[in-house]
Scaffold this motif. Structure first.
Motif, PDB file in Angstrom:
ATOM      1  N   TYR A  51     -35.460  21.876  17.078  1.00  0.00           N
ATOM      2  CA  TYR A  51     -35.943  21.350  15.794  1.00  0.00           C
ATOM      3  C   TYR A  51     -34.933  20.459  15.070  1.00  0.00           C
ATOM      4  O   TYR A  51     -35.311  19.710  14.169  1.00  0.00           O
ATOM      5  N   THR A  54     -35.750  16.803  14.055  1.00  0.00           N
ATOM      6  CA  THR A  54     -37.179  16.487  13.980  1.00  0.00           C
ATOM      7  C   THR A  54     -37.556  16.255  12.521  1.00  0.00           C
ATOM      8  O   THR A  54     -36.836  16.653  11.611  1.00  0.00           O
ATOM      9  N   GLN A  66     -46.503  18.863   7.924  1.00  0.00           N
ATOM     10  CA  GLN A  66     -46.353  19.218   9.342  1.00  0.00           C
ATOM     11  C   GLN A  66     -45.111  18.587   9.935  1.00  0.00           C
ATOM     12  O   GLN A  66     -44.790  17.431   9.660  1.00  0.00           O
ATOM     13  N   GLY A  67     -44.423  19.340  10.771  1.00  0.00           N
ATOM     14  CA  GLY A  67     -43.242  18.838  11.455  1.00  0.00           C
ATOM     15  C   GLY A  67     -42.984  19.610  12.729  1.00  0.00           C
ATOM     16  O   GLY A  67     -43.812  20.389  13.189  1.00  0.00           O
ATOM     17  N   GLY A  68     -41.792  19.359  13.284  1.00  0.00           N
ATOM     18  CA  GLY A  68     -41.359  20.133  14.436  1.00  0.00           C
ATOM     19  C   GLY A  68     -41.662  19.547  15.792  1.00  0.00           C
ATOM     20  O   GLY A  68     -41.612  20.270  16.789  1.00  0.00           O
ATOM     21  N   GLY A  69     -41.926  18.255  15.884  1.00  0.00           N
ATOM     22  CA  GLY A  69     -42.231  17.716  17.198  1.00  0.00           C
ATOM     23  C   GLY A  69     -41.805  16.290  17.448  1.00  0.00           C
ATOM     24  O   GLY A  69     -41.732  15.855  18.589  1.00  0.00           O
ATOM     25  N   LYS A  76     -42.196  11.651  20.408  1.00  0.00           N
ATOM     26  CA  LYS A  76     -42.569  13.049  20.606  1.00  0.00           C
ATOM     27  C   LYS A  76     -41.575  13.690  21.573  1.00  0.00           C
ATOM     28  O   LYS A  76     -41.317  13.160  22.658  1.00  0.00           O
ATOM     29  N   THR A  79     -41.892  19.392  25.109  1.00  0.00           N
ATOM     30  CA  THR A  79     -42.029  20.790  24.714  1.00  0.00           C
ATOM     31  C   THR A  79     -42.191  21.692  25.939  1.00  0.00           C
ATOM     32  O   THR A  79     -42.439  21.222  27.050  1.00  0.00           O
ATOM     33  N   SER A 111     -44.634  23.294  19.753  1.00  0.00           N
ATOM     34  CA  SER A 111     -43.509  23.360  18.810  1.00  0.00           C
ATOM     35  C   SER A 111     -43.881  23.017  17.372  1.00  0.00           C
ATOM     36  O   SER A 111     -43.192  23.434  16.444  1.00  0.00           O
ATOM     37  N   GLN A 112     -44.935  22.240  17.176  1.00  0.00           N
ATOM     38  CA  GLN A 112     -45.232  21.756  15.828  1.00  0.00           C
ATOM     39  C   GLN A 112     -45.840  22.851  14.955  1.00  0.00           C
ATOM     40  O   GLN A 112     -46.653  23.642  15.408  1.00  0.00           O
TER      41      GLN A 112
END
Length: 175
Positions: A51, A54, A66-69, A76, A79, A111-112
């Motif tokens: 993370y 990101t 929204q995040g994490g990807g 992108k 994952t 991951s998101q």
């Protein structure tokens, strides 16, 4: 970058992690008893340092952040395999809860994640229709989440802040 390695076996019942972003800290309380595979998946990404760097790439005021990807340049990240959907766990998509983002297939979350900015009951499981797995909640730092939603948007992507808001580190809170 500070990274703490840990195992689910050594964590408290509801572990807390602090995400340090460009706009401040967000502390999450995780619920491994309610969403064990989702929490294990999230913590593995944390342990791997996935993370870090990101961004919050999809911010819809009044709905979700929204995040994490994606990286700051909207690439992108690769994952691991998806985690099973655990949305029938009794946790609802209320304001301040954190859930896994996914594609239309219920078992497609990787991951998101997203932070619910309001109560979003339409994202909950209903009958045999899976929802979006809630696995944590923001226990400190909703002011930081609000700052993310107030950033100007649309320069690079319609729902992305013009100045990327990155996750800089994730660690146990100091208090």
């Amino acid at each position: 970058m500070t990274m703490m390695l840990f195992s689910l076996n050594t964590l408290a019942d509801n572990p807390r992690l602090t995400l340090t972003t460009d706009l401040g800290d967000i502390t999450l309380e995780l619920y491994p008893e309610r969403a064990p595979q989702t929490v294990a998946n999230f913590l593995q990404y944390v342990e791997d340092g996935f993370y870090i760097g990101t961004i919050f790439h999809r911010v819809i005021p009044g709905f979700v952040a929204q995040g994490g990807g994606l990286t700051f340049d909207f690439v992108k990240k690769k994952t691991r395999d998806p985690v099973i959907n655990e949305s029938i766990n009794g946790l609802a998509n209320h304001k301040g809860t954190v859930a896994m983002a996914r594609l239309p297939h219920p078992d497609s979350a990787t991951s998101q994640f997203f932070i619910n900015l309001e109560d979003n009951p339409h994202l909950n499981a209903k009958g045999d229709k899976p929802g979006y797995t809630v696995f944590a909640k923001v226990v400190n730092g909703m002011d930081t989440v609000t700052k993310i939603t107030q950033e100007p948007q649309g320069r690079f992507r319609p729902q992305a802040p013009d100045t990327p808001v990155r996750i800089l580190s994730i660690q146990y809170p100091k208090d």
